[in-house]
Design a protein around this motif. Structure first.
Motif, mmCIF file in Angstrom:
data_model
loop_
_atom_site.group_PDB
_atom_site.id
_atom_site.type_symbol
_atom_site.label_atom_id
_atom_site.label_comp_id
_atom_site.label_asym_id
_atom_site.label_seq_id
_atom_site.Cartn_x
_atom_site.Cartn_y
_atom_site.Cartn_z
ATOM 1 N N PHE A 75 -9.647 4.646 14.165
ATOM 2 C CA PHE A 75 -9.507 3.667 13.082
ATOM 3 C C PHE A 75 -8.708 4.259 11.916
ATOM 4 N N ALA A 76 -9.065 5.477 11.520
ATOM 5 C CA ALA A 76 -8.367 6.130 10.403
ATOM 6 C C ALA A 76 -6.913 6.432 10.767
ATOM 7 N N ALA A 77 -6.679 6.844 12.018
ATOM 8 C CA ALA A 77 -5.302 7.115 12.468
ATOM 9 C C ALA A 77 -4.467 5.848 12.456
ATOM 10 N N LEU A 78 -5.082 4.740 12.854
ATOM 11 C CA LEU A 78 -4.391 3.449 12.861
ATOM 12 C C LEU A 78 -4.005 3.028 11.441
ATOM 13 N N ILE A 79 -4.929 3.193 10.494
ATOM 14 C CA ILE A 79 -4.651 2.839 9.096
ATOM 15 C C ILE A 79 -3.547 3.738 8.532
ATOM 16 N N GLY A 80 -3.572 5.026 8.899
ATOM 17 C CA GLY A 80 -2.529 5.951 8.447
ATOM 18 C C GLY A 80 -1.154 5.573 8.983
ATOM 19 N N SER A 81 -1.076 5.307 10.305
ATOM 20 C CA SER A 81 0.202 4.925 10.920
ATOM 21 C C SER A 81 0.703 3.598 10.373
ATOM 22 N N GLY A 82 -0.212 2.637 10.196
ATOM 23 C CA GLY A 82 0.175 1.323 9.663
ATOM 24 C C GLY A 82 0.711 1.415 8.247
ATOM 25 N N THR A 83 0.095 2.272 7.426
ATOM 26 C CA THR A 83 0.565 2.464 6.046
ATOM 27 C C THR A 83 1.955 3.080 6.041
ATOM 28 N N GLN A 84 2.193 4.043 6.949
ATOM 29 C CA GLN A 84 3.520 4.659 7.038
ATOM 30 C C GLN A 84 4.578 3.637 7.438
ATOM 31 N N LEU A 85 4.270 2.798 8.416
ATOM 32 C CA LEU A 85 5.236 1.782 8.879
ATOM 33 C C LEU A 85 5.516 0.744 7.791
ATOM 34 N N LEU A 86 4.487 0.412 7.005
ATOM 35 C CA LEU A 86 4.692 -0.513 5.883
ATOM 36 C C LEU A 86 5.629 0.098 4.844
ATOM 37 N N ALA A 87 5.410 1.391 4.547
ATOM 38 C CA ALA A 87 6.296 2.099 3.606
ATOM 39 C C ALA A 87 7.721 2.175 4.163
ATOM 40 N N LEU A 88 7.837 2.424 5.475
ATOM 41 C CA LEU A 88 9.149 2.480 6.128
ATOM 42 C C LEU A 88 9.896 1.158 5.995
ATOM 43 N N ALA A 89 9.187 0.038 6.266
ATOM 44 C CA ALA A 89 9.813 -1.289 6.169
ATOM 45 C C ALA A 89 10.286 -1.580 4.749
ATOM 46 N N ILE A 90 9.461 -1.244 3.767
ATOM 47 C CA ILE A 90 9.824 -1.508 2.360
ATOM 48 C C ILE A 90 11.039 -0.673 1.960
ATOM 49 N N PHE A 91 11.076 0.611 2.345
ATOM 50 C CA PHE A 91 12.219 1.472 2.011
ATOM 51 C C PHE A 91 13.507 0.960 2.660
ATOM 52 N N ILE A 92 13.419 0.533 3.928
ATOM 53 C CA ILE A 92 14.607 0.021 4.631
ATOM 54 C C ILE A 92 15.138 -1.226 3.925
ATOM 55 N N PHE A 93 14.223 -2.124 3.531
ATOM 56 C CA PHE A 93 14.646 -3.343 2.828
ATOM 57 C C PHE A 93 15.304 -3.003 1.492
ATOM 58 N N LEU A 94 14.731 -2.059 0.762
ATOM 59 C CA LEU A 94 15.303 -1.674 -0.537
ATOM 60 C C LEU A 94 16.702 -1.084 -0.360
ATOM 61 N N LEU A 95 16.880 -0.238 0.667
ATOM 62 C CA LEU A 95 18.203 0.330 0.936
ATOM 63 C C LEU A 95 19.207 -0.764 1.313
ATOM 64 N N ALA A 96 18.749 -1.725 2.119
ATOM 65 C CA ALA A 96 19.645 -2.815 2.529
ATOM 66 C C ALA A 96 20.025 -3.693 1.337
ATOM 67 N N LEU A 97 19.053 -3.956 0.449
ATOM 68 C CA LEU A 97 19.301 -4.839 -0.703
ATOM 69 C C LEU A 97 20.263 -4.206 -1.703
ATOM 70 N N VAL A 98 20.184 -2.897 -1.886
ATOM 71 C CA VAL A 98 21.099 -2.245 -2.838
ATOM 72 C C VAL A 98 22.421 -1.863 -2.178
ATOM 73 N N GLY A 99 22.548 -2.122 -0.865
ATOM 74 C CA GLY A 99 23.821 -1.917 -0.178
ATOM 75 C C GLY A 99 24.123 -0.484 0.186
ATOM 76 N N VAL A 100 23.083 0.326 0.408
ATOM 77 C CA VAL A 100 23.309 1.718 0.801
ATOM 78 C C VAL A 100 23.973 1.785 2.181
ATOM 79 N N PHE A 101 23.516 0.942 3.105
ATOM 80 C CA PHE A 101 24.212 0.833 4.390
ATOM 81 C C PHE A 101 24.458 -0.639 4.691
ATOM 82 N N TYR A 102 25.555 -0.889 5.376
ATOM 83 C CA TYR A 102 25.890 -2.279 5.695
ATOM 84 C C TYR A 102 25.540 -2.564 7.152
ATOM 85 N N PRO A 103 25.298 -3.828 7.483
ATOM 86 C CA PRO A 103 24.706 -4.153 8.789
ATOM 87 C C PRO A 103 25.609 -3.902 9.986
ATOM 88 N N TYR A 104 26.940 -3.730 9.767
ATOM 89 C CA TYR A 104 27.827 -3.582 10.913
ATOM 90 C C TYR A 104 27.915 -2.136 11.377
#
Length: 465
Positions: free
Chosen positions: A166-195
């Motif tokens: 249970f604790a491992a699942l919560i840890g992994s899920g929190t990491q993936l949530l942080a990963l998704a938010i960071f990727i979106f922030l990078l995409a929104l500020v144009g650090v990398f382009y989709p092509y």
């Protein structure tokens, strides 16, 4: 195909059907001509054209020797390198597509508003009545039998079974949530382009490696709050919970790609780099996060004292069991995102290009909000019928959207895509299963965190003996 990160596409051949005889001829084009526009030493635009006159008949099922050829026309242009993507942005943001995107957003927002209003009204009124009833009970008859969610106050904070997982699942899920938010922030500020196909993959690998400390800290601190003893084993489990299945899937699919001599196979050097990143960045950060979590020494905040022996859960109707609850919990969040899912799938597995990251980010936020609200509502209804085993249920209900996305994958493969053959099928379902599993972990964590906050709040508001 891609040239200098610019996508281009054309026909490989054509199908000639004879209306009178009903026979079909399959013609394969031998020659491709590229038109490339350049400015100084940078490629600005590329188009491809095929010559139908230079074709080979491959109708009969036999070996045919074919010599392929190509030619290139270079043309100078004044378009600056910074504006070379405008053409693709316009084609992917056509008015009809934008209307559908905005319809999707409005549909999702209405869903969120209705759901939020409904849940807030119902839960606040019901909880208000519960608080009034329980306060009157405390004033009048101290020893009268309690009913409802107050009745199980001695069991609601009883730690779940399999606390290490249970604790491992919560840890992994929190990491993936942080990963998704960071990727979106990078995409929104144009650090990398989709092509730039490599940029997104590189960003995912690097950010996942850098956020592994979040997983280690969250899992270990939570595991110790649940009075776990073997935190090292829990840390190893946290590191393997998502990476393990992903690595095994990658090994299998890369072997398939090598067997088919496909360019989808990653070269040996790239695999070595990924292993080095895992060994030198991911693992040390995971361990450092675990040590920080161990030294944080926080205790589990429980408003009520837990009794020594668990109370028996009453017999409940079938629709209050886990599977029906998961179905209800997954349907609403999925309905808020399914229109956008088609465009994402078409860009990953088809020939479309997805550029509207702002809309995708709004949909992601809506998904998180709806998941949290639905899980909180189902947790309340579960406690109201005196079922105190809500810990795992909240994770399963929150993460059930990932299962709905997997069913959508099956529908997309059969109804919307032209994929066939072992390699395409294994690549599609292999990687999409990992993505759906990641969504399950991430949204399951969101559901649990929202439910834990809610449960603490309501039990803090009443007087528990």
């Amino acid at each position: 195909m891609y040239y200098d990160d610019l996508p281009l596409w054309g026909f490989l051949g054509k199908l000639n059907k004879d209306k009178d005889q009903g026979d079909a001829k399959y013609l394969l084009f031998k020659h491709i001509h590229f038109y490339i526009m350049y400015n100084d030493n940078r490629v600005i635009e590329i188009n491809v054209q095929t010559d139908p006159n230079v074709a080979v008949d491959i109708t009969e099922d036999k070996e045919v020797p074919i010599e392929f050829s190509y030619s290139v026309t270079w043309k100078k242009t004044d378009i600056p390198f910074e504006k070379r993507m405008d053409k693709y942005s316009k084609s992917s943001s056509m008015p009809q597509h934008l209307e559908i995107h905005w319809f999707s957003i409005i549909n999702s927002c209405v869903t969120v508003l209705l759901l939020t209003g409904f849940l807030a009204t119902i839960l606040m009124r019901v909880l208000k009545n519960d608080f009034i009833k329980y306060s009157h009970e405390d004033e009048s008859l101290e020893d009268q039998e309690e009913t409802g969610w107050k009745y199980i106050h001695g069991d609601v904070f009883r730690f779940p079974k399999q606390k290490s997982v249970f604790a491992a699942l919560i840890g992994s899920g929190t990491q993936l949530l942080a990963l998704a938010i960071f990727i979106f922030l990078l995409a929104l500020v144009g650090v990398f382009y989709p092509y730039n196909r490599g940029a997104l993959f590189t960003a995912l690998v690097v950010i996942y490696a850098l956020t592994s400390g979040i997983a280690g800290y969250t899992a270990t601190s939570f595991y110790l709050q649940l009075e776990g003893t073997n935190w090292v084993r829990n840390l190893i489990l946290t590191g393997c919970l998502f990476c393990g299945p992903l690595f095994l899937t990658f090994c299998f699919l890369n072997t398939v790609a090598i067997a088919y001599s496909a360019t989808a196979a990653l070269p040996f050097g790239t695999i070595i780099v990924i292993i080095l990143i895992w060994a030198l960045v991911t693992s040390p950060l995971l361990v450092l996060g675990g040590i920080a979590g161990k030294n944080s020494n926080t205790e589990f905040q429980s408003p009520c004292r837990t009794t020594k022996y668990p109370r028996e859960i009453p017999q409940l109707p079938w629709y209050r069991s886990t599977i029906p609850q998961m179905t209800m919990a997954g349907f609403l969040p999925f309905s808020a995102i399914y229109i956008e899912l088609y465009y994402i799938f078409a860009s990953i597995w088809g020939h479309k290009i997805y550029t509207i990251y702002s809309i995708l980010f709004i949909v992601f936020i809506i998904l998180i909000i709806v998941t949290a609200f639905v899980t909180v509502a189902l947790t309340y209804f579960q406690l109201a019928v005196e079922d105190h085993e809500w810990w795992w249920r909240s994770v399963l209900c929150g993460g059930s959207t990932g299962i709905f996305i997997f069913f959508y994958c099956i529908y997309y493969y059969h109804a919307r895509s032209d994929m066939s053959g072992f390699m395409q099928t294994s690549f599609f379902f292999g990687y999409m299963t990992c993505v759906c599993y990641g969504f399950f972990l991430m949204l399951g964590t969101v559901g649990f965190r929202a439910s834990l906050f809610f449960v603490r709040h309501i039990y803090r508001s009443i007087k528990c003996e």
